[in-house]
Motif scaffolding. Structure first.
Motif, PDB file in Angstrom:
ATOM      1  N   LEU A 167      -0.601  -9.768  -4.083  1.00  0.00           N
ATOM      2  CA  LEU A 167      -1.034  -8.487  -3.526  1.00  0.00           C
ATOM      3  C   LEU A 167      -0.744  -7.339  -4.492  1.00  0.00           C
ATOM      4  CD1 LEU A 167      -2.479  -7.437  -1.091  1.00  0.00           C
ATOM      5  CD2 LEU A 167      -0.297  -7.081   0.026  1.00  0.00           C
ATOM      6  N   ASN A 168       0.344  -7.443  -5.274  1.00  0.00           N
ATOM      7  CA  ASN A 168       0.606  -6.431  -6.296  1.00  0.00           C
ATOM      8  C   ASN A 168      -0.502  -6.408  -7.345  1.00  0.00           C
ATOM      9  OD1 ASN A 168       2.988  -5.377  -5.299  1.00  0.00           O
ATOM     10  ND2 ASN A 168       4.263  -6.823  -6.404  1.00  0.00           N
ATOM     11  N   ILE A 169      -0.985  -7.580  -7.747  1.00  0.00           N
ATOM     12  CA  ILE A 169      -2.075  -7.657  -8.722  1.00  0.00           C
ATOM     13  C   ILE A 169      -3.345  -7.051  -8.136  1.00  0.00           C
ATOM     14  CG2 ILE A 169      -3.586  -9.258  -9.968  1.00  0.00           C
ATOM     15  CD1 ILE A 169      -1.131 -11.092 -10.278  1.00  0.00           C
TER      16      ILE A 169
ATOM     17  N   VAL B  57      -7.498  -3.004  -7.931  1.00  0.00           N
ATOM     18  CA  VAL B  57      -8.349  -2.194  -7.052  1.00  0.00           C
ATOM     19  C   VAL B  57      -7.957  -0.715  -7.150  1.00  0.00           C
ATOM     20  CG1 VAL B  57      -9.019  -1.788  -4.647  1.00  0.00           C
ATOM     21  CG2 VAL B  57      -8.831  -4.111  -5.504  1.00  0.00           C
ATOM     22  N   GLY B  58      -6.672  -0.449  -7.305  1.00  0.00           N
ATOM     23  CA  GLY B  58      -6.228   0.924  -7.501  1.00  0.00           C
ATOM     24  C   GLY B  58      -6.746   1.509  -8.800  1.00  0.00           C
ATOM     25  N   ALA B  59      -6.871   0.683  -9.838  1.00  0.00           N
ATOM     26  CA  ALA B  59      -7.443   1.153 -11.098  1.00  0.00           C
ATOM     27  C   ALA B  59      -8.923   1.490 -10.919  1.00  0.00           C
ATOM     28  CB  ALA B  59      -7.261   0.108 -12.187  1.00  0.00           C
ATOM     29  N   PHE B  60      -9.640   0.679 -10.142  1.00  0.00           N
ATOM     30  CA  PHE B  60     -11.037   1.015  -9.836  1.00  0.00           C
ATOM     31  C   PHE B  60     -11.119   2.343  -9.074  1.00  0.00           C
ATOM     32  CE2 PHE B  60     -12.141  -3.589 -10.278  1.00  0.00           C
ATOM     33  CZ  PHE B  60     -13.096  -3.427 -11.258  1.00  0.00           C
ATOM     34  N   LEU B  61     -10.251   2.506  -8.087  1.00  0.00           N
ATOM     35  CA  LEU B  61     -10.234   3.738  -7.305  1.00  0.00           C
ATOM     36  C   LEU B  61      -9.869   4.938  -8.180  1.00  0.00           C
ATOM     37  CD1 LEU B  61     -10.474   4.920  -4.412  1.00  0.00           C
ATOM     38  CD2 LEU B  61      -8.026   4.553  -4.201  1.00  0.00           C
ATOM     39  N   GLY B  62      -8.879   4.753  -9.040  1.00  0.00           N
ATOM     40  CA  GLY B  62      -8.498   5.823  -9.953  1.00  0.00           C
ATOM     41  C   GLY B  62      -9.604   6.146 -10.940  1.00  0.00           C
TER      42      GLY B  62
END
Length: 89
Positions: free
Chosen positions: A31-33, A38-43
């Motif tokens: 889940l960390n990965i 996904v957070g990098a996509f959002l960012g």
């Protein structure tokens, strides 16, 4: 080789974001990965145009891209916590 580095950096970013948002005890390495990538996509979608940089997903491993990816992961965990909190009530 780039894919492996992408997963490792995404995992580290997701782990750091989960420590900042205090969800580290609820998440495992997988889940960390996922949160990191996904957070990098959002960012990249929200923050990269504001800062004029890329993210780890665009093969840009600079300090600014790591920061944007980290902030995206923190925003993602904040949204997930907000949705999870509203379902309990």
């Amino acid at each position: 080789m780039n894919f492996i580095i992408w997963i490792v950096i995404g995992g580290v970013i997701g782990w750091l974001a989960s420590m900042v948002m205090r969800t580290n005890a609820q998440q495992g390495i997988f889940l960390n990965i996922v949160v990191g990538i996904v957070g990098a996509f959002l960012g990249g979608w929200l923050l990269a145009p504001l800062f004029g940089t890329g993210t780890i997903n665009s093969d840009n491993f600079s300090v600014s891209s790591l920061l944007v990816s980290f902030l995206g992961a923190v925003i993602l965990l904040g949204i997930v916590n907000l949705l999870r909190r509203s379902k309990i009530r």
